[in-house]
Write a protein that holds these residues in place. Structure first.
Motif, PDB file in Angstrom:
ATOM      1  N   ARG A  36      11.230  15.244  -1.477  1.00 45.43           N
ATOM      2  CA  ARG A  36      11.594  16.119  -2.586  1.00 45.43           C
ATOM      3  C   ARG A  36      10.689  17.344  -2.667  1.00 45.43           C
ATOM      4  NH1 ARG A  36      15.980  16.495  -4.714  1.00 45.43           N
ATOM      5  NH2 ARG A  36      15.341  16.565  -6.903  1.00 45.43           N
ATOM      6  N   ALA A  37       9.410  17.181  -2.337  1.00 47.75           N
ATOM      7  CA  ALA A  37       8.494  18.321  -2.390  1.00 47.75           C
ATOM      8  C   ALA A  37       7.262  17.992  -1.556  1.00 47.75           C
ATOM      9  CB  ALA A  37       8.094  18.639  -3.831  1.00 47.75           C
ATOM     10  N   VAL A  38       6.583  19.044  -1.084  1.00 47.75           N
ATOM     11  CA  VAL A  38       5.320  18.898  -0.363  1.00 47.75           C
ATOM     12  C   VAL A  38       4.319  19.880  -0.960  1.00 47.75           C
ATOM     13  CG1 VAL A  38       4.112  18.982   1.841  1.00 47.75           C
ATOM     14  CG2 VAL A  38       6.502  18.216   1.756  1.00 47.75           C
ATOM     15  N   LEU A  39       3.176  19.340  -1.390  1.00 50.71           N
ATOM     16  CA  LEU A  39       2.108  20.139  -1.988  1.00 50.71           C
ATOM     17  C   LEU A  39       0.895  20.153  -1.067  1.00 50.71           C
ATOM     18  CD1 LEU A  39       2.813  18.458  -5.299  1.00 50.71           C
ATOM     19  CD2 LEU A  39       2.435  20.922  -5.313  1.00 50.71           C
ATOM     20  N   PHE A  40       0.271  21.309  -0.963  1.00 43.07           N
ATOM     21  CA  PHE A  40      -0.953  21.513  -0.187  1.00 43.07           C
ATOM     22  C   PHE A  40      -2.086  21.707  -1.193  1.00 43.07           C
ATOM     23  CE2 PHE A  40      -3.310  24.872   2.546  1.00 43.07           C
ATOM     24  CZ  PHE A  40      -4.125  23.913   3.141  1.00 43.07           C
ATOM     25  N   TYR A  41      -3.168  20.961  -1.040  1.00 39.98           N
ATOM     26  CA  TYR A  41      -4.244  21.028  -2.018  1.00 39.98           C
ATOM     27  C   TYR A  41      -5.575  20.770  -1.317  1.00 39.98           C
ATOM     28  CZ  TYR A  41      -4.896  15.965  -1.793  1.00 39.98           C
ATOM     29  OH  TYR A  41      -5.194  14.704  -1.350  1.00 39.98           O
ATOM     30  N   ASP A  56      -4.932  18.500   3.489  1.00 37.28           N
ATOM     31  CA  ASP A  56      -4.510  17.502   2.511  1.00 37.28           C
ATOM     32  C   ASP A  56      -3.156  17.887   1.920  1.00 37.28           C
ATOM     33  OD1 ASP A  56      -6.810  15.577   2.194  1.00 37.28           O
ATOM     34  OD2 ASP A  56      -7.862  17.448   1.821  1.00 37.28           O
ATOM     35  N   PHE A  57      -2.215  16.953   1.978  1.00 36.90           N
ATOM     36  CA  PHE A  57      -0.885  17.165   1.410  1.00 36.90           C
ATOM     37  C   PHE A  57      -0.499  15.981   0.520  1.00 36.90           C
ATOM     38  CE2 PHE A  57      -0.757  19.548   5.398  1.00 36.90           C
ATOM     39  CZ  PHE A  57      -0.176  20.750   5.010  1.00 36.90           C
ATOM     40  N   TYR A  58       0.353  16.258  -0.459  1.00 43.37           N
ATOM     41  CA  TYR A  58       1.089  15.221  -1.169  1.00 43.37           C
ATOM     42  C   TYR A  58       2.562  15.396  -0.843  1.00 43.37           C
ATOM     43  CZ  TYR A  58      -1.984  12.430  -4.089  1.00 43.37           C
ATOM     44  OH  TYR A  58      -2.897  11.489  -4.521  1.00 43.37           O
ATOM     45  N   LEU A  59       3.169  14.313  -0.394  1.00 42.67           N
ATOM     46  CA  LEU A  59       4.609  14.273  -0.181  1.00 42.67           C
ATOM     47  C   LEU A  59       5.236  13.559  -1.364  1.00 42.67           C
ATOM     48  CD1 LEU A  59       7.225  14.469   1.587  1.00 42.67           C
ATOM     49  CD2 LEU A  59       6.582  12.227   2.503  1.00 42.67           C
ATOM     50  N   ILE A  60       6.103  14.254  -2.080  1.00 45.99           N
ATOM     51  CA  ILE A  60       6.794  13.670  -3.226  1.00 45.99           C
ATOM     52  C   ILE A  60       8.186  13.233  -2.775  1.00 45.99           C
ATOM     53  CG2 ILE A  60       7.438  14.005  -5.634  1.00 45.99           C
ATOM     54  CD1 ILE A  60       4.415  14.378  -4.937  1.00 45.99           C
ATOM     55  N   VAL A  61       8.513  11.977  -3.029  1.00 44.57           N
ATOM     56  CA  VAL A  61       9.789  11.420  -2.575  1.00 44.57           C
ATOM     57  C   VAL A  61      10.618  10.982  -3.780  1.00 44.57           C
ATOM     58  CG1 VAL A  61       8.829  10.691  -0.360  1.00 44.57           C
ATOM     59  CG2 VAL A  61       8.810   9.093  -2.301  1.00 44.57           C
ATOM     60  N   SER A  62      11.910  10.810  -3.548  1.00 46.58           N
ATOM     61  CA  SER A  62      12.794  10.393  -4.643  1.00 46.58           C
ATOM     62  C   SER A  62      12.424   9.000  -5.129  1.00 46.58           C
ATOM     63  CB  SER A  62      14.251  10.441  -4.177  1.00 46.58           C
ATOM     64  OG  SER A  62      14.412   9.690  -2.983  1.00 46.58           O
ATOM     65  N   ASP A  63      12.207   8.067  -4.210  1.00 42.33           N
ATOM     66  CA  ASP A  63      11.719   6.727  -4.543  1.00 42.33           C
ATOM     67  C   ASP A  63      11.235   6.085  -3.253  1.00 42.33           C
ATOM     68  OD1 ASP A  63      13.976   5.185  -3.310  1.00 42.33           O
ATOM     69  OD2 ASP A  63      15.125   6.131  -4.906  1.00 42.33           O
ATOM     70  N   TYR A  64      10.547   4.968  -3.383  1.00 40.53           N
ATOM     71  CA  TYR A  64       9.919   4.357  -2.214  1.00 40.53           C
ATOM     72  C   TYR A  64      10.906   3.674  -1.275  1.00 40.53           C
ATOM     73  CZ  TYR A  64       5.885   5.501  -5.034  1.00 40.53           C
ATOM     74  OH  TYR A  64       4.961   6.185  -5.789  1.00 40.53           O
ATOM     75  N   PRO A  65      11.935   2.961  -1.769  1.00 34.06           N
ATOM     76  CA  PRO A  65      12.913   2.412  -0.821  1.00 34.06           C
ATOM     77  C   PRO A  65      13.595   3.493   0.015  1.00 34.06           C
ATOM     78  CG  PRO A  65      13.091   1.301  -2.930  1.00 34.06           C
ATOM     79  CD  PRO A  65      12.164   2.458  -3.141  1.00 34.06           C
ATOM     80  N   TRP A 129       6.981  23.331   0.039  1.00 31.25           N
ATOM     81  CA  TRP A 129       8.344  22.953   0.404  1.00 31.25           C
ATOM     82  C   TRP A 129       8.955  22.187  -0.744  1.00 31.25           C
ATOM     83  CZ3 TRP A 129      11.208  18.519   0.706  1.00 31.25           C
ATOM     84  CH2 TRP A 129      12.402  18.568   1.425  1.00 31.25           C
ATOM     85  N   ALA A 130      10.230  22.454  -1.029  1.00 29.36           N
ATOM     86  CA  ALA A 130      10.981  21.672  -2.018  1.00 29.36           C
ATOM     87  C   ALA A 130      12.408  21.536  -1.532  1.00 29.36           C
ATOM     88  CB  ALA A 130      10.949  22.336  -3.396  1.00 29.36           C
ATOM     89  N   SER A 131      13.001  20.398  -1.792  1.00 31.62           N
ATOM     90  CA  SER A 131      14.345  20.139  -1.280  1.00 31.62           C
ATOM     91  C   SER A 131      15.404  20.954  -2.006  1.00 31.62           C
ATOM     92  CB  SER A 131      14.671  18.646  -1.388  1.00 31.62           C
ATOM     93  OG  SER A 131      14.630  18.226  -2.747  1.00 31.62           O
ATOM     94  N   ASP A 132      15.177  21.250  -3.277  1.00 32.80           N
ATOM     95  CA  ASP A 132      16.110  22.049  -4.048  1.00 32.80           C
ATOM     96  C   ASP A 132      15.403  22.542  -5.311  1.00 32.80           C
ATOM     97  OD1 ASP A 132      16.168  19.863  -5.934  1.00 32.80           O
ATOM     98  OD2 ASP A 132      17.758  18.920  -4.759  1.00 32.80           O
ATOM     99  N   ASP A 133      16.110  23.306  -6.131  1.00 32.50           N
ATOM    100  CA  ASP A 133      15.462  23.895  -7.308  1.00 32.50           C
ATOM    101  C   ASP A 133      15.056  22.843  -8.333  1.00 32.50           C
ATOM    102  OD1 ASP A 133      14.701  26.383  -8.772  1.00 32.50           O
ATOM    103  OD2 ASP A 133      16.140  25.602 -10.234  1.00 32.50           O
ATOM    104  N   LEU A 134      15.859  21.781  -8.459  1.00 27.63           N
ATOM    105  CA  LEU A 134      15.501  20.734  -9.412  1.00 27.63           C
ATOM    106  C   LEU A 134      14.195  20.059  -8.985  1.00 27.63           C
ATOM    107  CD1 LEU A 134      16.104  18.986 -11.869  1.00 27.63           C
ATOM    108  CD2 LEU A 134      17.526  17.523 -10.396  1.00 27.63           C
TER     109      LEU A 134
END
Length: 291
Positions: A36-41, A56-65, A129-134
């Protein structure tokens, strides 16, 4: 957050090293059904040359499954977030942490039971990076909770009369006591000193918007955060020995870089990384490399 939100939005959209941006896109592509999104920090955000550094990155996902299927990695990420993995792209190396959108929002808020996320995202980061505007808007809203969370929890612990920069400095110092950290004493102050104008603007905006309610017993809450944070650090270290290839070498590299130590990893510690990592802890505490 009528004053803070535009500042967070602009900072997240600010330019970053093109190689880091390319790496973020490549990372998201590894999780086509979940990213869903990738953050660089982190400290590399301020570096002009990324060669030889660990990004260092955080990968944000819709859910773990969706990210892992129904295996043990999904359960581990849900029970002890985040999972951390290594990544390489076009000559750069990185580690990335995985969180669901729901966990990312919760752990940036006062509802978090540890400091690790909001302490980091109260500092500068980039949304590469973001998958869409939401997904972009949800990520921005979550990050915008971090600074108010830090300041609201720190304010009862600070003597009256200090300016907003002293509030930031005290807040970061409290968070450093709530984790096993490799950085030297004074690191929390250097964060603010690196860009005092940024912290003054963000702090003033957060205060003007109104902070979340302060806890009734702030000292007791911080003692609980410190106890839980250090336990979580050890548990996450143990978990990373199963998810992070070369994790014990990364641990030694990070400690040596921040604390000025000369720790070297023995072959048996690489073969048994969990045991090897745990044997480092007494030495690190004695030497003050982690606090």
């Amino acid at each position: 957050m009528p004053q803070l939100l535009p500042l967070v939005t602009a900072e997240l959209a600010a330019p970053a090293d093109p190689r880091a941006a390319a790496m973020a896109g490549a990372l998201a592509a590894q999780y086509p059904d979940a990213a869903r999104a990738v953050l660089f920090y982190g400290s590399c955000l301020r570096e002009a040359n990324l060669d030889g550094l660990m990004l260092d990155f955080y990968l944000i996902v819709s859910d773990y499954p969706a990210a892992y299927g129904k295996g043990w990695l999904a359960r581990a990420n849900r029970l002890i977030p985040p999972n951390v993995f290594p990544f390489e792209h076009q000559g750069l190396i990185a580690k990335y942490a995985v969180l669901s959108e729901a966990d990312f929002a919760r752990l940036n808020s006062p509802a978090a039971d540890n400091v690790s996320l909001w302490a980091r995202f109260a500092q500068p980061s980039r949304l590469l990076w973001a998958s869409d505007d939401l997904a972009r808007q949800r990520t921005i809203a979550a990050v915008a909770q971090a600074a108010p969370t830090l300041l609201s929890l720190a304010r009862p612990m600070v003597k009256e009369g200090g300016d907003v920069l002293s509030l930031w400095t005290s807040g970061f110092a409290l968070t450093y006591d709530a984790e096993l950290r490799a950085e030297k004493t004074g690191r929390s102050r250097s964060i603010v000193d690196a860009d005092p104008d940024r912290y003054r603007r963000f702090g003033d905006a957060a205060l003007a918007d109104g902070l979340p309610p302060a806890p009734q017993d702030a000292p007791a809450l911080w003692r609980a955060l410190q106890r839980r944070g250090k336990r979580l650090s050890v548990i996450r270290l143990a978990k990373a020995s199963f998810t992070y290839a070369g994790g014990i070498d990364y641990l030694a590299w990070k400690i040596n870089r921040h604390a000025g130590t000369q720790i070297s990893i023995k072959p048996w510690q690489r073969r048994w990384p969990l045991l090897g990592a745990l044997t480092l802890l007494p030495r690190l505490f004695r030497g003050g490399a982690i606090r």
